[in-house]
Design a protein around this motif. Structure first.
Motif, PDB file in Angstrom:
ATOM      1  N   VAL A   1     -14.326  32.670   4.361  1.00  0.00           N
ATOM      2  CA  VAL A   1     -15.154  32.648   5.560  1.00  0.00           C
ATOM      3  C   VAL A   1     -14.861  31.354   6.304  1.00  0.00           C
ATOM      4  CG1 VAL A   1     -17.522  32.630   6.440  1.00  0.00           C
ATOM      5  CG2 VAL A   1     -16.957  33.995   4.405  1.00  0.00           C
ATOM      6  N   THR A   2     -14.603  31.468   7.609  1.00  0.00           N
ATOM      7  CA  THR A   2     -14.381  30.284   8.425  1.00  0.00           C
ATOM      8  C   THR A   2     -15.336  30.289   9.617  1.00  0.00           C
ATOM      9  OG1 THR A   2     -12.616  31.357   9.695  1.00  0.00           O
ATOM     10  CG2 THR A   2     -11.944  30.051   7.778  1.00  0.00           C
ATOM     11  N   LEU A   3     -15.682  29.103  10.067  1.00  0.00           N
ATOM     12  CA  LEU A   3     -16.557  28.930  11.216  1.00  0.00           C
ATOM     13  C   LEU A   3     -16.302  27.564  11.822  1.00  0.00           C
ATOM     14  CD1 LEU A   3     -19.565  27.310   9.998  1.00  0.00           C
ATOM     15  CD2 LEU A   3     -19.051  29.284   8.579  1.00  0.00           C
ATOM     16  N   GLU A   4     -16.939  27.293  12.915  1.00  0.00           N
ATOM     17  CA  GLU A   4     -16.746  26.031  13.620  1.00  0.00           C
ATOM     18  C   GLU A   4     -18.091  25.338  13.745  1.00  0.00           C
ATOM     19  OE1 GLU A   4     -17.389  23.749  17.163  1.00  0.00           O
ATOM     20  OE2 GLU A   4     -17.909  25.861  17.099  1.00  0.00           O
ATOM     21  N   GLN A   5     -18.093  24.030  13.533  1.00  0.00           N
ATOM     22  CA  GLN A   5     -19.314  23.243  13.731  1.00  0.00           C
ATOM     23  C   GLN A   5     -18.934  21.950  14.441  1.00  0.00           C
ATOM     24  OE1 GLN A   5     -21.215  21.205  10.407  1.00  0.00           O
ATOM     25  NE2 GLN A   5     -23.204  21.797  11.211  1.00  0.00           N
TER      26      GLN A   5
ATOM     27  N   GLY B   1     -14.834  26.075   6.183  1.00  0.00           N
ATOM     28  CA  GLY B   1     -14.445  27.293   5.487  1.00  0.00           C
ATOM     29  C   GLY B   1     -14.749  27.232   4.008  1.00  0.00           C
ATOM     30  N   PHE B   2     -14.873  28.408   3.393  1.00  0.00           N
ATOM     31  CA  PHE B   2     -15.164  28.504   1.963  1.00  0.00           C
ATOM     32  C   PHE B   2     -14.786  29.890   1.463  1.00  0.00           C
ATOM     33  CE2 PHE B   2     -18.904  29.439   4.475  1.00  0.00           C
ATOM     34  CZ  PHE B   2     -19.381  30.629   3.952  1.00  0.00           C
TER      35      PHE B   2
ATOM     36  N   SER C   1     -21.010  22.817   0.053  1.00  0.00           N
ATOM     37  CA  SER C   1     -20.783  21.791   1.068  1.00  0.00           C
ATOM     38  C   SER C   1     -20.781  22.385   2.476  1.00  0.00           C
ATOM     39  CB  SER C   1     -19.450  21.070   0.808  1.00  0.00           C
ATOM     40  OG  SER C   1     -18.378  21.985   0.890  1.00  0.00           O
ATOM     41  N   SER C   2     -20.707  23.700   2.591  1.00  0.00           N
ATOM     42  CA  SER C   2     -20.668  24.375   3.893  1.00  0.00           C
ATOM     43  C   SER C   2     -22.006  24.973   4.302  1.00  0.00           C
ATOM     44  CB  SER C   2     -19.620  25.496   3.855  1.00  0.00           C
ATOM     45  OG  SER C   2     -18.352  24.991   3.519  1.00  0.00           O
ATOM     46  N   ILE C   3     -23.048  24.806   3.504  1.00  0.00           N
ATOM     47  CA  ILE C   3     -24.319  25.488   3.774  1.00  0.00           C
ATOM     48  C   ILE C   3     -24.935  25.075   5.105  1.00  0.00           C
ATOM     49  CG2 ILE C   3     -25.722  23.887   2.387  1.00  0.00           C
ATOM     50  CD1 ILE C   3     -26.336  27.697   2.764  1.00  0.00           C
ATOM     51  N   GLU C   4     -24.960  23.803   5.423  1.00  0.00           N
ATOM     52  CA  GLU C   4     -25.587  23.363   6.682  1.00  0.00           C
ATOM     53  C   GLU C   4     -24.865  23.956   7.888  1.00  0.00           C
ATOM     54  OE1 GLU C   4     -28.520  21.895   7.016  1.00  0.00           O
ATOM     55  OE2 GLU C   4     -28.628  22.004   4.827  1.00  0.00           O
ATOM     56  N   ALA C   5     -23.537  23.949   7.844  1.00  0.00           N
ATOM     57  CA  ALA C   5     -22.769  24.539   8.935  1.00  0.00           C
ATOM     58  C   ALA C   5     -23.045  26.036   9.034  1.00  0.00           C
ATOM     59  CB  ALA C   5     -21.278  24.280   8.737  1.00  0.00           C
ATOM     60  N   MET C   6     -23.122  26.724   7.892  1.00  0.00           N
ATOM     61  CA  MET C   6     -23.364  28.167   7.897  1.00  0.00           C
ATOM     62  C   MET C   6     -24.742  28.470   8.480  1.00  0.00           C
ATOM     63  SD  MET C   6     -21.974  31.119   7.093  1.00  0.00           S
ATOM     64  CE  MET C   6     -22.709  31.666   8.615  1.00  0.00           C
ATOM     65  N   LEU C   7     -25.729  27.670   8.144  1.00  0.00           N
ATOM     66  CA  LEU C   7     -27.091  27.917   8.623  1.00  0.00           C
ATOM     67  C   LEU C   7     -27.221  27.717  10.127  1.00  0.00           C
ATOM     68  CD1 LEU C   7     -29.212  26.337   5.756  1.00  0.00           C
ATOM     69  CD2 LEU C   7     -28.708  28.761   6.152  1.00  0.00           C
ATOM     70  N   SER C   8     -26.341  26.923  10.724  1.00  0.00           N
ATOM     71  CA  SER C   8     -26.424  26.691  12.167  1.00  0.00           C
ATOM     72  C   SER C   8     -25.372  27.470  12.957  1.00  0.00           C
ATOM     73  CB  SER C   8     -26.292  25.195  12.465  1.00  0.00           C
ATOM     74  OG  SER C   8     -25.026  24.717  12.080  1.00  0.00           O
ATOM     75  N   ALA C   9     -24.513  28.214  12.283  1.00  0.00           N
ATOM     76  CA  ALA C   9     -23.426  28.947  12.960  1.00  0.00           C
ATOM     77  C   ALA C   9     -23.949  30.150  13.736  1.00  0.00           C
ATOM     78  CB  ALA C   9     -22.397  29.409  11.932  1.00  0.00           C
ATOM     79  N   ARG C  10     -23.267  30.446  14.819  1.00  0.00           N
ATOM     80  CA  ARG C  10     -23.575  31.647  15.603  1.00  0.00           C
ATOM     81  C   ARG C  10     -22.578  32.761  15.315  1.00  0.00           C
ATOM     82  NH1 ARG C  10     -25.629  29.860  21.533  1.00  0.00           N
ATOM     83  NH2 ARG C  10     -27.228  28.409  20.819  1.00  0.00           N
ATOM     84  N   SER C  11     -21.376  32.374  14.828  1.00  0.00           N
ATOM     85  CA  SER C  11     -20.337  33.360  14.547  1.00  0.00           C
ATOM     86  C   SER C  11     -19.439  32.846  13.432  1.00  0.00           C
ATOM     87  CB  SER C  11     -19.509  33.649  15.799  1.00  0.00           C
ATOM     88  OG  SER C  11     -18.909  32.459  16.267  1.00  0.00           O
TER      89      SER C  11
ATOM     90  N   THR D   1      -5.082  28.348  12.950  1.00  0.00           N
ATOM     91  CA  THR D   1      -5.242  28.106  14.376  1.00  0.00           C
ATOM     92  C   THR D   1      -6.685  28.471  14.725  1.00  0.00           C
ATOM     93  OG1 THR D   1      -4.264  28.514  16.541  1.00  0.00           O
ATOM     94  CG2 THR D   1      -4.524  30.423  15.106  1.00  0.00           C
ATOM     95  N   THR D   2      -7.062  28.351  15.993  1.00  0.00           N
ATOM     96  CA  THR D   2      -8.428  28.728  16.371  1.00  0.00           C
ATOM     97  C   THR D   2      -8.405  29.872  17.372  1.00  0.00           C
ATOM     98  OG1 THR D   2      -8.473  27.045  18.100  1.00  0.00           O
ATOM     99  CG2 THR D   2      -9.437  26.450  15.983  1.00  0.00           C
ATOM    100  N   LEU D   3      -9.429  30.696  17.281  1.00  0.00           N
ATOM    101  CA  LEU D   3      -9.625  31.750  18.273  1.00  0.00           C
ATOM    102  C   LEU D   3     -10.137  31.120  19.564  1.00  0.00           C
ATOM    103  CD1 LEU D   3     -11.451  34.480  16.133  1.00  0.00           C
ATOM    104  CD2 LEU D   3      -9.074  34.477  16.902  1.00  0.00           C
ATOM    105  N   GLU D   4     -10.079  31.876  20.642  1.00  0.00           N
ATOM    106  CA  GLU D   4     -10.617  31.392  21.917  1.00  0.00           C
ATOM    107  C   GLU D   4     -12.119  31.126  21.827  1.00  0.00           C
ATOM    108  OE1 GLU D   4     -10.703  35.750  21.566  1.00  0.00           O
ATOM    109  OE2 GLU D   4      -9.062  34.341  21.389  1.00  0.00           O
ATOM    110  N   THR D   5     -12.782  31.708  20.846  1.00  0.00           N
ATOM    111  CA  THR D   5     -14.214  31.504  20.638  1.00  0.00           C
ATOM    112  C   THR D   5     -14.514  30.316  19.708  1.00  0.00           C
ATOM    113  OG1 THR D   5     -14.065  33.230  18.960  1.00  0.00           O
ATOM    114  CG2 THR D   5     -14.913  33.882  21.116  1.00  0.00           C
ATOM    115  N   GLY D   6     -13.462  29.666  19.183  1.00  0.00           N
ATOM    116  CA  GLY D   6     -13.639  28.435  18.413  1.00  0.00           C
ATOM    117  C   GLY D   6     -13.502  28.535  16.908  1.00  0.00           C
ATOM    118  N   GLU D   7     -13.592  29.736  16.345  1.00  0.00           N
ATOM    119  CA  GLU D   7     -13.508  29.862  14.893  1.00  0.00           C
ATOM    120  C   GLU D   7     -12.070  29.701  14.410  1.00  0.00           C
ATOM    121  OE1 GLU D   7     -16.563  32.670  16.569  1.00  0.00           O
ATOM    122  OE2 GLU D   7     -14.417  32.434  16.825  1.00  0.00           O
ATOM    123  N   PRO D   8     -11.880  29.038  13.267  1.00  0.00           N
ATOM    124  CA  PRO D   8     -10.545  28.947  12.676  1.00  0.00           C
ATOM    125  C   PRO D   8     -10.103  30.302  12.122  1.00  0.00           C
ATOM    126  CG  PRO D   8     -12.075  27.398  11.650  1.00  0.00           C
ATOM    127  CD  PRO D   8     -12.874  28.298  12.512  1.00  0.00           C
TER     128      PRO D   8
END
Length: 154
Positions: free
Chosen positions: A11-15, A21-22, A46-56, A88-95
């Motif tokens: 799972v990857t996300l952007e913060q 990622g994890f 270590s990714s919990i805070e980022a996951m809790l605030s992620a939108r996508s 790389t990153t998507l246009e929406t910011g996620e890796p």
């Protein structure tokens, strides 16, 4: 539960402009209409805070050829994205991880605290399926504390 095999995802996300990622072996498809998916993340991650605030987020389905990625994303957070040639990153910011022929992007639909984990439910907004050009020979599985290739798949 370690005696029940599970598919391996990352799972990857952007913060705040940083990639997060994890690995997650608790992935499940919940609903076709609407298209909902789920996975768990430990409260000690270590990714919990980022996951809790992620939108996508993006969920990558790993094939046996991606054991190196599963191992990388199980290490310390600083090492996960240290090799910029892997993503790389998507246009929406996620890796997005290169050489992953199958992944889905989802908006965070619901977060449910359950015991020492949080259940993340995502609404699928995009499906990337490049398995015709880069077929996944076999999925990567996690069983009894280690990674495996399923037997009998050719």
């Amino acid at each position: 539960m370690r005696h029940y095999p599970a598919g391996v995802t990352i799972v990857t996300l952007e913060q705040d402009g940083r990639p997060i990622g994890f690995t997650a072996t608790s992935f499940a498809s919940l609903s076709a209409e609407p298209p909902l998916i789920s996975f768990n993340i430990a409260e000690t991650s270590s990714s919990i805070e980022a996951m809790l605030s992620a939108r996508s987020l993006v969920v990558h389905f790993l094939g046996e050829h991606q054991l190196h990625l599963a191992q990388r994303f199980s290490r310390s957070a600083e090492e996960r994205f240290s090799d910029s040639a892997l993503w790389t990153t998507l246009e929406t910011g996620e890796p997005v991880l290169h050489s992953t022929p199958l992944w889905v992007r989802a908006s965070v639909h619901q977060l449910l605290p359950i015991g020492d984990h949080t259940l993340v439910i995502g609404l699928v907004t995009r499906v990337h399926d490049n398995t015709e050009d880069a077929p996944i020979a076999a999925p990567l599985l996690y069983y009894n504390g280690s990674y495996h290739r399923p037997r009998g798949l050719e």
